[in-house]
Write a protein that holds these residues in place. Structure first.
Motif, PDB file in Angstrom:
ATOM      1  N   PHE A 108      33.681  35.218  33.239  1.00 10.77           N
ATOM      2  CA  PHE A 108      34.648  34.693  34.312  1.00 10.77           C
ATOM      3  C   PHE A 108      33.938  34.194  35.599  1.00 10.77           C
ATOM      4  CE2 PHE A 108      38.459  34.930  31.742  1.00 10.77           C
ATOM      5  CZ  PHE A 108      38.646  36.027  31.107  1.00 10.77           C
ATOM      6  N   PRO A 109      34.443  33.633  36.561  1.00 16.00           N
ATOM      7  CA  PRO A 109      33.671  33.284  37.904  1.00 16.00           C
ATOM      8  C   PRO A 109      33.902  34.612  38.656  1.00 16.00           C
ATOM      9  CG  PRO A 109      35.517  32.167  37.521  1.00 16.00           C
ATOM     10  CD  PRO A 109      35.357  32.541  36.324  1.00 16.00           C
ATOM     11  N   ALA A 110      32.850  34.769  39.573  1.00 15.75           N
ATOM     12  CA  ALA A 110      32.956  35.977  40.353  1.00 15.75           C
ATOM     13  C   ALA A 110      34.207  35.781  41.327  1.00 15.75           C
ATOM     14  CB  ALA A 110      31.746  35.844  41.239  1.00 15.75           C
ATOM     15  N   GLU A 111      34.654  37.066  41.733  1.00 17.40           N
ATOM     16  CA  GLU A 111      35.767  36.927  42.741  1.00 17.40           C
ATOM     17  C   GLU A 111      35.817  36.212  43.609  1.00 17.40           C
ATOM     18  OE1 GLU A 111      36.491  41.063  43.670  1.00 17.40           O
ATOM     19  OE2 GLU A 111      37.894  41.638  41.690  1.00 17.40           O
ATOM     20  N   ASN A 112      36.509  35.359  44.336  1.00 22.75           N
ATOM     21  CA  ASN A 112      36.409  34.576  45.391  1.00 22.75           C
ATOM     22  C   ASN A 112      37.738  34.662  46.351  1.00 22.75           C
ATOM     23  OD1 ASN A 112      37.879  32.774  44.255  1.00 22.75           O
ATOM     24  ND2 ASN A 112      36.301  32.050  43.217  1.00 22.75           N
ATOM     25  N   GLN A 113      37.822  33.396  46.975  1.00 17.85           N
ATOM     26  CA  GLN A 113      39.111  33.419  48.034  1.00 17.85           C
ATOM     27  C   GLN A 113      40.346  33.189  47.172  1.00 17.85           C
ATOM     28  OE1 GLN A 113      38.216  33.446  51.432  1.00 17.85           O
ATOM     29  NE2 GLN A 113      40.304  33.382  52.179  1.00 17.85           N
ATOM     30  N   VAL A 114      40.135  32.875  45.917  1.00 16.03           N
ATOM     31  CA  VAL A 114      41.473  32.607  45.160  1.00 16.03           C
ATOM     32  C   VAL A 114      41.499  33.431  43.905  1.00 16.03           C
ATOM     33  CG1 VAL A 114      41.962  30.646  46.142  1.00 16.03           C
ATOM     34  CG2 VAL A 114      40.674  30.621  44.442  1.00 16.03           C
ATOM     35  N   ILE A 115      40.544  34.356  43.785  1.00 18.04           N
ATOM     36  CA  ILE A 115      40.689  34.896  42.396  1.00 18.04           C
ATOM     37  C   ILE A 115      40.118  36.373  42.605  1.00 18.04           C
ATOM     38  CG2 ILE A 115      39.208  35.222  40.169  1.00 18.04           C
ATOM     39  CD1 ILE A 115      38.717  32.501  40.131  1.00 18.04           C
ATOM     40  N   GLU A 116      41.011  37.493  42.060  1.00 11.98           N
ATOM     41  CA  GLU A 116      40.931  38.892  42.116  1.00 11.98           C
ATOM     42  C   GLU A 116      41.078  39.395  40.706  1.00 11.98           C
ATOM     43  OE1 GLU A 116      40.603  42.678  43.627  1.00 11.98           O
ATOM     44  OE2 GLU A 116      40.279  40.871  44.730  1.00 11.98           O
ATOM     45  N   TYR A 117      40.156  40.429  40.391  1.00 11.84           N
ATOM     46  CA  TYR A 117      40.052  40.959  39.118  1.00 11.84           C
ATOM     47  C   TYR A 117      40.650  42.565  39.281  1.00 11.84           C
ATOM     48  CZ  TYR A 117      37.390  37.131  37.600  1.00 11.84           C
ATOM     49  OH  TYR A 117      36.943  35.645  37.450  1.00 11.84           O
TER      50      TYR A 117
ATOM     51  N   GLY B 136      47.316  32.929  52.402  1.00 10.90           N
ATOM     52  CA  GLY B 136      46.210  32.249  52.260  1.00 10.90           C
ATOM     53  C   GLY B 136      46.853  30.582  52.378  1.00 10.90           C
ATOM     54  N   LYS B 137      45.937  29.735  51.873  1.00 11.06           N
ATOM     55  CA  LYS B 137      46.137  28.498  52.095  1.00 11.06           C
ATOM     56  C   LYS B 137      46.138  27.848  50.428  1.00 11.06           C
ATOM     57  CE  LYS B 137      44.511  27.840  56.809  1.00 11.06           C
ATOM     58  NZ  LYS B 137      43.753  27.061  57.570  1.00 11.06           N
ATOM     59  N   ASP B 138      45.685  28.362  49.653  1.00 15.40           N
ATOM     60  CA  ASP B 138      45.382  27.974  48.386  1.00 15.40           C
ATOM     61  C   ASP B 138      46.159  28.883  47.333  1.00 15.40           C
ATOM     62  OD1 ASP B 138      42.232  27.031  49.591  1.00 15.40           O
ATOM     63  OD2 ASP B 138      43.876  25.545  49.201  1.00 15.40           O
ATOM     64  N   ARG B 139      46.499  28.092  46.088  1.00 14.10           N
ATOM     65  CA  ARG B 139      46.805  28.854  45.022  1.00 14.10           C
ATOM     66  C   ARG B 139      46.055  29.974  44.351  1.00 14.10           C
ATOM     67  NH1 ARG B 139      51.356  26.640  41.769  1.00 14.10           N
ATOM     68  NH2 ARG B 139      51.448  25.111  43.267  1.00 14.10           N
ATOM     69  N   ALA B 140      46.647  31.105  44.323  1.00 12.34           N
ATOM     70  CA  ALA B 140      45.672  31.948  43.917  1.00 12.34           C
ATOM     71  C   ALA B 140      45.867  32.781  42.692  1.00 12.34           C
ATOM     72  CB  ALA B 140      45.337  33.150  45.031  1.00 12.34           C
ATOM     73  N   PHE B 141      45.084  33.644  41.923  1.00  9.95           N
ATOM     74  CA  PHE B 141      45.399  34.210  40.607  1.00  9.95           C
ATOM     75  C   PHE B 141      44.807  35.509  40.586  1.00  9.95           C
ATOM     76  CE2 PHE B 141      46.739  30.499  38.653  1.00  9.95           C
ATOM     77  CZ  PHE B 141      46.071  29.617  39.295  1.00  9.95           C
ATOM     78  N   ILE B 142      45.663  36.618  40.339  1.00 11.91           N
ATOM     79  CA  ILE B 142      45.151  38.159  40.002  1.00 11.91           C
ATOM     80  C   ILE B 142      45.069  38.317  38.549  1.00 11.91           C
ATOM     81  CG2 ILE B 142      45.613  40.394  40.587  1.00 11.91           C
ATOM     82  CD1 ILE B 142      47.228  39.266  42.856  1.00 11.91           C
ATOM     83  N   TYR B 143      43.775  38.809  37.911  1.00 10.94           N
ATOM     84  CA  TYR B 143      43.801  38.917  36.486  1.00 10.94           C
ATOM     85  C   TYR B 143      43.938  40.454  36.231  1.00 10.94           C
ATOM     86  CZ  TYR B 143      43.036  34.045  36.459  1.00 10.94           C
ATOM     87  OH  TYR B 143      43.080  32.477  36.473  1.00 10.94           O
TER      88      TYR B 143
END
Length: 453
Positions: free
Chosen positions: A10-19, A37-44
């Protein structure tokens, strides 16, 4: 973008991705940060941040249990409510929580009798600073700024009156949409069109493609946004050099460093769509290889760079856009980006404009069409490519001689009597104005010059 197991690693954690490897109450904080925030985000869930792979799987019953808890959080743990802003993807592998940014910022997490505000900072969720909270509050009011009553009510509109005169219409306070607020006072739209407009803009010109030790000129512009736009365009025009190439055709092929259409579209967009809740300046920087236009505030309405490039349009300042359209500065059709792109179609090196956006800025970069990355070709040599055999003294004498026989002179007259292009004509006129030999009369299409007796 929703990830699944086949996307590993998976890509590294960033402004819109959390693991998260485990499902815990700490996830509430992550959701709060993404809501602001300002963009759609995802928590896995079940994914290792370090390994960036799935390290734990959950049963169907566990996933449904998580879903119920998250649904309860959305309705009871946040103020304002986050219902419909938090979605759960139980069938996705890995288990995923999707967070949609809300419009009623700031969203706060309830902990017992206290409220806490969190924001996302790259890959971290942190408590919001006082400044961040202020920006979140202002962001929820973005669409109403130009409709609100101005804090300054003693306003003058000399330049605006000239704009009306240019289209042969009388000026009245009620002529323009949104000029007067609901409280029957001057609105912020009126403020921006007045001489008392507190928002200024700047230009800096650098000799190289770097900022260090290469500044050669700078200017500050103030007053009505119309006055700033007109004066900035005129100043850039004087510094937008032409490269002349002799071809087999009777005429020379002249190409400006930067397409005038791209400059105009980019600059007007910066004034039309900037955030006026941000006290920053519209900044233009001209380098040897590029021109940058930086405007305060992020893209309006939650738009992304991809949205804008696809032609989507969401005016932040509706009344400002209306006024600009009234005086034919813009078309309000969402075609500005297309015109900027089209203006670079003939660039053989395939250099293209670049649009960037962050939390506090939008930047348009226009590449120099005549910059060939030749380290042996100095700026002086580039400028000489568009020079003519007419001496400055001879040109001045011809302009003055014309004015002695005529009441005024226009740029087109200078082009005709000196057989030069508009860039050089503007340069000669500006020099004569600076030396006090002639005076500039009117603005825009009616601009002319008279001899200072």
């Amino acid at each position: 973008m929703l990830l699944n197991s086949k996307d590993q690693p998976f890509p590294a954690e960033n402004q819109v991705i959390e693991y998260k490897e485990d499902f815990t109450d700490r996830i509430k904080r992550e959701i709060a940060g993404f809501l602001n925030g300002k963009d759609r985000a995802f928590i896995y869930i079940g994914v290792s941040d370090k390994k960036r792979e799935i390290v734990r799987e959950f049963s169907i019953d566990e996933k449904h249990s998580f879903e119920e808890r998250i649904s309860n959080w959305a309705s009871t743990s946040y103020y304002p409510s986050a219902v419909n802003l938090v979605k759960v993807h139980t069938n996705n592998d890995p288990f995923c929580i999707e967070v949609i940014p809300g419009n009623l910022t700031p969203y706060q997490l309830k902990v017992k009798s206290n409220l806490y505000t969190y924001v996302r900072n790259n890959s971290l969720t942190e408590p919001a600073s006082a400044e961040s909270i202020k920006k979140l509050i202002n962001r929820s009011k973005l669409d109403s700024f130009d409709e609100q009553a101005s804090e300054i009510q003693k306003l003058s509109f000399d330049y605006l009156k000239k704009e009306f005169a240019n289209i042969d219409e009388p000026f009245t306070n009620r002529k323009l949409q949104g000029f007067i607020s609901k409280e029957n006072k001057y609105s912020n739209t009126a403020l921006l069109l007045s001489e008392e407009n507190p928002y200024i803009s700047t230009i800096a010109i650098f000799e190289s493609d770097k900022t260090l030790d290469s500044l050669v000129d700078s200017r500050r512009f103030k007053g009505s946004i119309f006055e700033q736009i007109d004066n900035i365009l005129e100043f850039i025009n004087l510094n937008n050099h032409a490269y002349s190439k002799i071809t087999g055709n009777p005429q020379r092929m002249d190409r400006r460093d930067f397409p005038p259409i791209a400059i105009r579209e980019g600059l007007i967009n910066a004034f039309a769509h900037r955030s006026y809740l941000d006290k920053g300046r519209v900044q233009i920087k001209i380098y040897s290889d590029r021109l940058e236009i930086l405007s305060p505030g992020s893209l309006p309405g939650g738009l992304t760079v991809q949205d804008v490039l696809a032609g989507r349009n969401y005016p932040r300042n509706h009344n400002v856009v209306y006024v600009l359209r009234y005086f034919k500065y813009v078309e309000d059709l969402g075609t500005g980006i297309d015109r900027i792109e089209d203006s670079y179609e003939l660039d053989k090196l395939k250099r293209r404009p670049k649009l960037e956006s962050g939390e506090n800025f939008v930047k348009l970069t226009l590449p120099n069409q005549n910059f060939h990355f030749d380290i042996n070709k100095t700026k002086t040599q580039q400028m000489n490519a568009s020079s003519t055999a007419i001496s400055e003294t001879n040109a001045t004498e011809k302009i003055i001689a014309f004015l002695k026989k005529n009441q005024s002179i226009r740029r087109k007259d200078v082009e005709d009597i000196l057989s030069i292009k508009d860039t050089q004509a503007n340069q000669y006129l500006k020099e004569l104005v600076d030396r006090g030999i002639i005076n500039k009369i009117a603005t825009g299409p009616k601009t002319r010059y008279q001899l200072n007796k």
